[in-house]
Design an enzyme around this catalytic site. Sequence first.
Site, PDB file in Angstrom:
ATOM      1  CB  SER A 177      -0.957   0.000   1.197  1.00 40.03           C
ATOM      2  OG  SER A 177      -0.244  -0.195   2.404  1.00 40.03           O
ATOM      3  CG  HIS A 205      -3.927  -0.660  -2.202  1.00 39.39           C
ATOM      4  ND1 HIS A 205      -4.410   0.620  -2.084  1.00 39.39           N
ATOM      5  CD2 HIS A 205      -3.515  -1.020  -0.959  1.00 39.39           C
ATOM      6  CE1 HIS A 205      -4.268   1.028  -0.834  1.00 39.39           C
ATOM      7  NE2 HIS A 205      -3.727   0.051  -0.131  1.00 39.39           N
ATOM      8  CE  LYS A 236      -7.657   1.125   1.251  1.00 41.37           C
ATOM      9  NZ  LYS A 236      -6.676   0.354   1.987  1.00 41.37           N
TER      10      LYS A 236
HETATM   11  C1  LIG Z   1      -6.577   0.132   3.442  1.00 41.32           C
HETATM   12  C2  LIG Z   1      -6.031  -1.211   3.710  1.00 41.32           C
HETATM   13  C3  LIG Z   1      -6.654  -2.053   4.638  1.00 41.32           C
HETATM   14  C4  LIG Z   1      -7.772  -1.597   5.498  1.00 41.32           C
HETATM   15  O1  LIG Z   1      -8.967  -1.528   4.751  1.00 41.32           O
HETATM   16  P1  LIG Z   1     -10.122  -0.550   5.263  1.00 41.32           P
HETATM   17  O2  LIG Z   1     -11.320  -1.028   4.554  1.00 41.32           O
HETATM   18  O3  LIG Z   1      -9.687   0.820   4.882  1.00 41.32           O
HETATM   19  O4  LIG Z   1     -10.216  -0.723   6.740  1.00 41.32           O
HETATM   20  C5  LIG Z   1      -6.163  -3.337   4.779  1.00 41.32           C
HETATM   21  N1  LIG Z   1      -5.107  -3.757   4.067  1.00 41.32           N
HETATM   22  C6  LIG Z   1      -4.466  -2.961   3.181  1.00 41.32           C
HETATM   23  C7  LIG Z   1      -3.287  -3.480   2.431  1.00 41.32           C
HETATM   24  C8  LIG Z   1      -4.898  -1.659   2.997  1.00 41.32           C
HETATM   25  O5  LIG Z   1      -4.249  -0.855   2.175  1.00 41.32           O
END
Ligand SMILES: *Cc1c(COP(=O)(O)O)cnc(C)c1O
Length: 390
Positions: A177, A205, A236
Amino acid sequence: MNGFREELEGLRQQGLFRSLRVVGGPQAGRVLLDGREVLLLCSNNYLGLADHPALKEASIRAVERYGVSSGASRLVSGTMELHDALEKRLAAFKGTESALVFNSGYAANTGIIPALVGKGDVIFSDRLNHASIVDGALLSRARFVRYPHNDMAALGRLLAETDVAGRRLIVTDGVFSMDGDLAPLAELAALRRKYGALLMVDDAHGTGVLGPTGRGSAELCGVPGEVDIQMGTLGKGLGSCGAYVAGSRELVELLVNRARSFIFSTALPPAVLAASLAALDLVDSPAGANLRCRLARNSELFRNSLRDAGFDTMGSETQIVPLFVGDAEPTMEFSRRLLAEGFFVQGIRPPTVPAGSCRLRCTLMATHGENDLERAVAAIGRVGRELGVV
Ligand SMILES: *Cc1c(COP(=O)(O)O)cnc(C)c1O
């Protein structure tokens, strides 16, 4: 009295103090920040679906039909028709027997990992995995072994050397990320087979974005059938909110019985579930393919231009493009100066990344215009030179 002020002062002195910025209006490519329009280069709304008419329409219809709340946790009375529909749709999307929806990615990882491993088991985790994976591992009380980032030789040695009475769980981000590089899933799948380990991939992602049909990093790497626990998020690339795990029927049944973040939390509301369903339809449509194409093109243009300008993009291969700076203070100064010029880019500091590897984390969207990106590249290059980053 309670020491809060001193603690905050300590964070300020180290350049690690954080505060919230309020965005007006929807999460589009350009947003209102403190009433001023800026180019948004730090959102994970990669496909621009967060304010897409199809998602908004689906949410509105769901509210009219089902109301605004689920009213209880899933095992009590909170499982609504839309949860069931979304889980069936996600299983079909990922080509698995079953799927389960969680309230967020954070809740998914802190629920899934302790449900699957505990005392006597060993977790093998990439050093750069997301904080929610680390927290899930700590909650599990399984032994936590971290391997150097994407280093398959080191992971192989650790798997060979480590005595394990119970289960071995290999866990990795699909797309890292803060770095924007990919996990070597084909090699991880080979190690999974060799050591009889479980493989879990967090595709926060990659979901909706990567692979020819947007199934994510496992599709991109050609190993969708070899990932036991396919976790991803809905907030996302899919522009909604929540997370999922896709896998075998038994995996999902076990999680329903054991994952505490699933059991002890009020279920996602109808508007969010309907938006996720609409997002999956979009991802599977020609419009979705077009958005993925535009995102890939924008990412490549942006990344190549900044590399040519001398920036270290840290192995980025995706829509996440970090620009290495080093220390916290110049990173935040870089971010402040860009904001003054109308470009909203976040500086990333510890504990999100290791000390000394602070960076600007730029994220691209399918809905960014080429002219806007060219202006951003020019401004980043100029400010970077002024600050001695390049
Ligand atoms: C953003 C993210 C999460 C958390 O997800 P949310 O739905 O925002 O709580 C978990 N793992 C990774 C790799 C992320 O980038």
